[in-house]
Structures are given as C-alpha cells and as structure tokens.
Motif scaffolding. Structure first.
Motif, PDB file in Angstrom:
ATOM      1  N   CYS A   8       0.864  -1.192   0.000  1.00 19.96           N
ATOM      2  CA  CYS A   8       0.000   0.000   0.000  1.00 19.96           C
ATOM      3  C   CYS A   8       0.894   1.233   0.000  1.00 19.96           C
ATOM      4  O   CYS A   8       2.074   1.138  -0.374  1.00 19.96           O
ATOM      5  CB  CYS A   8      -0.973  -0.027   1.182  1.00 19.96           C
ATOM      6  SG  CYS A   8      -0.201   0.018   2.814  1.00 19.96           S
ATOM      7  N   LEU A   9       0.358   2.352   0.408  1.00 23.15           N
ATOM      8  CA  LEU A   9       1.145   3.595   0.348  1.00 23.15           C
ATOM      9  C   LEU A   9       2.080   3.711   1.561  1.00 23.15           C
ATOM     10  O   LEU A   9       3.293   3.830   1.421  1.00 23.15           O
ATOM     11  CB  LEU A   9       0.178   4.778   0.267  1.00 23.15           C
ATOM     12  CG  LEU A   9       0.764   6.177   0.158  1.00 23.15           C
ATOM     13  CD1 LEU A   9       1.656   6.308  -1.064  1.00 23.15           C
ATOM     14  CD2 LEU A   9      -0.373   7.203   0.085  1.00 23.15           C
ATOM     15  N   GLY A  10       1.505   3.643   2.756  1.00 22.51           N
ATOM     16  CA  GLY A  10       2.300   3.911   3.956  1.00 22.51           C
ATOM     17  C   GLY A  10       2.832   2.681   4.662  1.00 22.51           C
ATOM     18  O   GLY A  10       3.701   2.779   5.519  1.00 22.51           O
ATOM     19  N   ASN A  11       2.279   1.507   4.341  1.00 22.01           N
ATOM     20  CA  ASN A  11       2.604   0.238   5.025  1.00 22.01           C
ATOM     21  C   ASN A  11       2.304   0.302   6.528  1.00 22.01           C
ATOM     22  O   ASN A  11       2.986  -0.336   7.334  1.00 22.01           O
ATOM     23  CB  ASN A  11       4.064  -0.188   4.775  1.00 22.01           C
ATOM     24  CG  ASN A  11       4.403  -1.625   5.174  1.00 22.01           C
ATOM     25  OD1 ASN A  11       5.514  -1.915   5.599  1.00 22.01           O
ATOM     26  ND2 ASN A  11       3.461  -2.531   5.058  1.00 22.01           N
ATOM     27  N   ILE A  12       1.291   1.087   6.879  1.00 21.09           N
ATOM     28  CA  ILE A  12       0.864   1.077   8.288  1.00 21.09           C
ATOM     29  C   ILE A  12      -0.614   0.703   8.443  1.00 21.09           C
ATOM     30  O   ILE A  12      -1.033   0.329   9.532  1.00 21.09           O
ATOM     31  CB  ILE A  12       1.143   2.412   9.016  1.00 21.09           C
ATOM     32  CG1 ILE A  12       0.533   3.591   8.279  1.00 21.09           C
ATOM     33  CG2 ILE A  12       2.629   2.597   9.276  1.00 21.09           C
ATOM     34  CD1 ILE A  12       0.534   4.886   9.099  1.00 21.09           C
ATOM     35  N   CYS A  13      -1.432   0.835   7.395  1.00 21.44           N
ATOM     36  CA  CYS A  13      -2.869   0.543   7.527  1.00 21.44           C
ATOM     37  C   CYS A  13      -3.266  -0.727   6.768  1.00 21.44           C
ATOM     38  O   CYS A  13      -3.535  -1.763   7.369  1.00 21.44           O
ATOM     39  CB  CYS A  13      -3.718   1.708   7.026  1.00 21.44           C
ATOM     40  SG  CYS A  13      -3.465   3.266   7.922  1.00 21.44           S
ATOM     41  N   ARG A  14      -3.332  -0.647   5.440  1.00 18.09           N
ATOM     42  CA  ARG A  14      -3.941  -1.737   4.655  1.00 18.09           C
ATOM     43  C   ARG A  14      -3.025  -2.936   4.434  1.00 18.09           C
ATOM     44  O   ARG A  14      -3.448  -4.073   4.637  1.00 18.09           O
ATOM     45  CB  ARG A  14      -4.413  -1.184   3.303  1.00 18.09           C
ATOM     46  CG  ARG A  14      -5.541  -0.192   3.415  1.00 18.09           C
ATOM     47  CD  ARG A  14      -5.727   0.585   2.133  1.00 18.09           C
ATOM     48  NE  ARG A  14      -4.599   1.463   1.865  1.00 18.09           N
ATOM     49  CZ  ARG A  14      -4.419   2.190   0.774  1.00 18.09           C
ATOM     50  NH1 ARG A  14      -5.318   2.103  -0.197  1.00 18.09           N
ATOM     51  NH2 ARG A  14      -3.382   2.972   0.628  1.00 18.09           N
ATOM     52  N   TRP A  45       7.272   7.674   4.533  1.00 19.49           N
ATOM     53  CA  TRP A  45       6.979   8.528   5.706  1.00 19.49           C
ATOM     54  C   TRP A  45       6.950   7.753   7.012  1.00 19.49           C
ATOM     55  O   TRP A  45       7.254   8.281   8.059  1.00 19.49           O
ATOM     56  CB  TRP A  45       5.626   9.227   5.561  1.00 19.49           C
ATOM     57  CG  TRP A  45       5.416   9.918   4.275  1.00 19.49           C
ATOM     58  CD1 TRP A  45       5.944  11.126   3.911  1.00 19.49           C
ATOM     59  CD2 TRP A  45       4.645   9.445   3.168  1.00 19.49           C
ATOM     60  NE1 TRP A  45       5.543  11.421   2.644  1.00 19.49           N
ATOM     61  CE2 TRP A  45       4.745  10.428   2.159  1.00 19.49           C
ATOM     62  CE3 TRP A  45       3.899   8.294   2.935  1.00 19.49           C
ATOM     63  CZ2 TRP A  45       4.112  10.290   0.932  1.00 19.49           C
ATOM     64  CZ3 TRP A  45       3.254   8.160   1.714  1.00 19.49           C
ATOM     65  CH2 TRP A  45       3.362   9.143   0.725  1.00 19.49           C
ATOM     66  N   HIS A  46       6.501   6.511   6.987  1.00 18.56           N
ATOM     67  CA  HIS A  46       6.255   5.788   8.242  1.00 18.56           C
ATOM     68  C   HIS A  46       7.227   4.642   8.492  1.00 18.56           C
ATOM     69  O   HIS A  46       6.970   3.792   9.352  1.00 18.56           O
ATOM     70  CB  HIS A  46       4.811   5.271   8.256  1.00 18.56           C
ATOM     71  CG  HIS A  46       3.805   6.370   8.187  1.00 18.56           C
ATOM     72  ND1 HIS A  46       3.440   7.126   9.283  1.00 18.56           N
ATOM     73  CD2 HIS A  46       3.128   6.898   7.144  1.00 18.56           C
ATOM     74  CE1 HIS A  46       2.564   8.049   8.915  1.00 18.56           C
ATOM     75  NE2 HIS A  46       2.362   7.928   7.617  1.00 18.56           N
ATOM     76  N   ASP A 122      -8.330   3.764   1.379  1.00 18.64           N
ATOM     77  CA  ASP A 122      -7.347   4.130   2.393  1.00 18.64           C
ATOM     78  C   ASP A 122      -8.056   4.552   3.672  1.00 18.64           C
ATOM     79  O   ASP A 122      -8.794   5.538   3.659  1.00 18.64           O
ATOM     80  CB  ASP A 122      -6.525   5.287   1.818  1.00 18.64           C
ATOM     81  CG  ASP A 122      -5.356   5.639   2.696  1.00 18.64           C
ATOM     82  OD1 ASP A 122      -5.314   5.170   3.846  1.00 18.64           O
ATOM     83  OD2 ASP A 122      -4.496   6.385   2.216  1.00 18.64           O
ATOM     84  N   PRO A 123      -7.856   3.844   4.785  1.00 17.64           N
ATOM     85  CA  PRO A 123      -8.557   4.213   6.033  1.00 17.64           C
ATOM     86  C   PRO A 123      -7.811   5.259   6.856  1.00 17.64           C
ATOM     87  O   PRO A 123      -8.256   5.629   7.931  1.00 17.64           O
ATOM     88  CB  PRO A 123      -8.601   2.886   6.792  1.00 17.64           C
ATOM     89  CG  PRO A 123      -7.338   2.192   6.384  1.00 17.64           C
ATOM     90  CD  PRO A 123      -7.021   2.639   4.977  1.00 17.64           C
ATOM     91  N   TYR A 124      -6.684   5.744   6.353  1.00 14.55           N
ATOM     92  CA  TYR A 124      -5.832   6.647   7.140  1.00 14.55           C
ATOM     93  C   TYR A 124      -6.592   7.903   7.544  1.00 14.55           C
ATOM     94  O   TYR A 124      -6.474   8.374   8.672  1.00 14.55           O
ATOM     95  CB  TYR A 124      -4.591   7.003   6.320  1.00 14.55           C
ATOM     96  CG  TYR A 124      -3.534   7.770   7.081  1.00 14.55           C
ATOM     97  CD1 TYR A 124      -2.867   7.204   8.168  1.00 14.55           C
ATOM     98  CD2 TYR A 124      -3.175   9.063   6.694  1.00 14.55           C
ATOM     99  CE1 TYR A 124      -1.883   7.897   8.846  1.00 14.55           C
ATOM    100  CE2 TYR A 124      -2.183   9.764   7.371  1.00 14.55           C
ATOM    101  CZ  TYR A 124      -1.551   9.179   8.442  1.00 14.55           C
ATOM    102  OH  TYR A 124      -0.563   9.875   9.103  1.00 14.55           O
ATOM    103  N   TYR A 125      -7.407   8.431   6.622  1.00 10.78           N
ATOM    104  CA  TYR A 125      -8.190   9.635   6.940  1.00 10.78           C
ATOM    105  C   TYR A 125      -9.639   9.304   7.288  1.00 10.78           C
ATOM    106  O   TYR A 125     -10.261   9.983   8.083  1.00 10.78           O
ATOM    107  CB  TYR A 125      -8.149  10.617   5.763  1.00 10.78           C
ATOM    108  CG  TYR A 125      -6.748  11.084   5.451  1.00 10.78           C
ATOM    109  CD1 TYR A 125      -6.099  11.978   6.314  1.00 10.78           C
ATOM    110  CD2 TYR A 125      -6.059  10.617   4.345  1.00 10.78           C
ATOM    111  CE1 TYR A 125      -4.796  12.385   6.064  1.00 10.78           C
ATOM    112  CE2 TYR A 125      -4.752  11.024   4.078  1.00 10.78           C
ATOM    113  CZ  TYR A 125      -4.132  11.908   4.946  1.00 10.78           C
ATOM    114  OH  TYR A 125      -2.850  12.310   4.705  1.00 10.78           O
TER     115      TYR A 125
HETATM  116  P1  4NP Z   1      -1.805   2.830   4.062  1.00 16.86           P
HETATM  117  O1  4NP Z   1      -2.436   4.191   4.607  1.00 16.86           O
HETATM  118  O2  4NP Z   1      -1.261   3.135   2.673  1.00 16.86           O
HETATM  119  O3  4NP Z   1      -2.946   1.887   4.007  1.00 16.86           O
HETATM  120  O4  4NP Z   1      -0.728   2.430   5.044  1.00 16.86           O
HETATM  121  C1  4NP Z   1      -1.747   5.405   4.643  1.00 16.86           C
HETATM  122  C2  4NP Z   1      -0.884   5.679   5.655  1.00 16.86           C
HETATM  123  C3  4NP Z   1      -0.238   6.890   5.699  1.00 16.86           C
HETATM  124  C4  4NP Z   1      -0.455   7.838   4.720  1.00 16.86           C
HETATM  125  C5  4NP Z   1      -1.319   7.551   3.685  1.00 16.86           C
HETATM  126  C6  4NP Z   1      -1.951   6.335   3.640  1.00 16.86           C
HETATM  127  N1  4NP Z   1       0.191   9.102   4.776  1.00 16.86           N
HETATM  128  O5  4NP Z   1      -0.088   9.948   3.924  1.00 16.86           O
HETATM  129  O6  4NP Z   1       1.034   9.324   5.668  1.00 16.86           O
END
Ligand code: 4NP
Length: 153
Positions: A8-14, A45-46, A122-125
C-alpha cells in the motif's frame, strides 16, 4: 517457497492488515513452510513505525497477531516470481513504475468474490478500518485459493 508481498502507500494501515490476515489463513491451511508473506509501502513517511492503531485494533478484535514494522518497497522486492499484491490502483501504478513488466502484479480485490469494489480504500483519513478488514479478508480468501491452484498446494 512462494512469496506474497502486499503493498500500500504507507505500510501502516492496509498492507499490514492484509499481511496479518493472509498469514493467519496460510497458518490455518498448514502452508507456512511453503508460502512466505510480507508487506511494504511505496512511500517512506512511516518507515520503522508499528501498524496504525486502527489496524492493530481490528486485528486484535479478530484474534490476529501482528508486530511488523513499516518498510519501503525496493526493486529487489519485485522478483518476477513474487505475487505482488497492491491495495488500490494508485499503488498499482507506483509498482508498475518500479517494475513495468512484472508478471505477477495484482490488486487484492481482483481476487474478491464481489465485483463492485476493486480498490481497498485508504482508512488513514476515513477511519473505516472494519470495512477495510472485510474487504481485505474477502480478497485474501480468493488470493489463497488462486495461489493453491496455480502452485499446486
Ligand atoms: P496505508 O495508509 O497506505 O494503508 O498504510 C496510509 C498511511 C499513511 C499515509 C497515507 C496512507 N500518509 O499519507 O502518511
């Protein structure tokens, strides 16, 4: 060894959620010696962080353990034999930029039993971690069935 990498994008959620859910399915099928499961993000970022508390909460509610840390994907991850499984179309295009001819590049919900949704949102927001869990679980079931068929497992 069959390798599966969720991205995914951040590797912290999905993608950590998909990694944990899929690892549990692999363990339950007694295939952990044959299928290696990992996840990574296209963004940095993470890097080094634990999964988002929303992901950890939903996994804990379903009795699934996870203690991975975020990392960024590298070119070395894109081995042609690896099943690289993106969460959404944006991740997919980032991965295509990294490895344009990769033969096993998918979106998780390509393996879903329902055709309406193709991107894991994306559940981040939005904070909709329960909905994401349902989608991820559905996609992971289909992915495991496909891998078992293709790899004769
Ligand atoms: P993920 O979610 O790709 O499912 O881990 C996100 C986590 C962080 C960000 C975006 C999406 N971010 O913009 O920091």
């Amino acid at each position: 060894m069959v390798r599966v990498l969720f991205v995914c994008l951040g590797n912290i959620c999905r993608s950590p959620m998909a990694e944990a859910v899929f690892q549990q399915m692999v363990d339950e099928a007694d295939l952990s010696d044959q299928i290696d499961v990992d996840s990574a993000g296209t963004g940095s970022w993470h890097v080094g962080e634990k999964a988002h508390h929303g992901t950890r909460r939903v996994l804990a509610q379903h009795g699934i353990a996870y203690d991975g840390r975020a990392r960024k994907i590298s070119r070395q991850d894109m081995d042609p034999k690896t099943y690289v499984v993106a969460m959404d179309a944006s991740n997919l295009s980032n991965l295509q930029a990294l490895s344009s001819q990769h033969p096993r590049l998918y979106r998780l919900l390509d393996f879903s039993s329902q055709s309406a949704v193709r991107d894991v949102p994306d559940p981040y927001y939005s904070d909709n971690f329960d909905y994401v869990y349902d989608l991820v679980t559905d996609g992971c079931r289909g992915l495991l069935a496909t891998i078992r068929e293709q790899e004769g497992l």
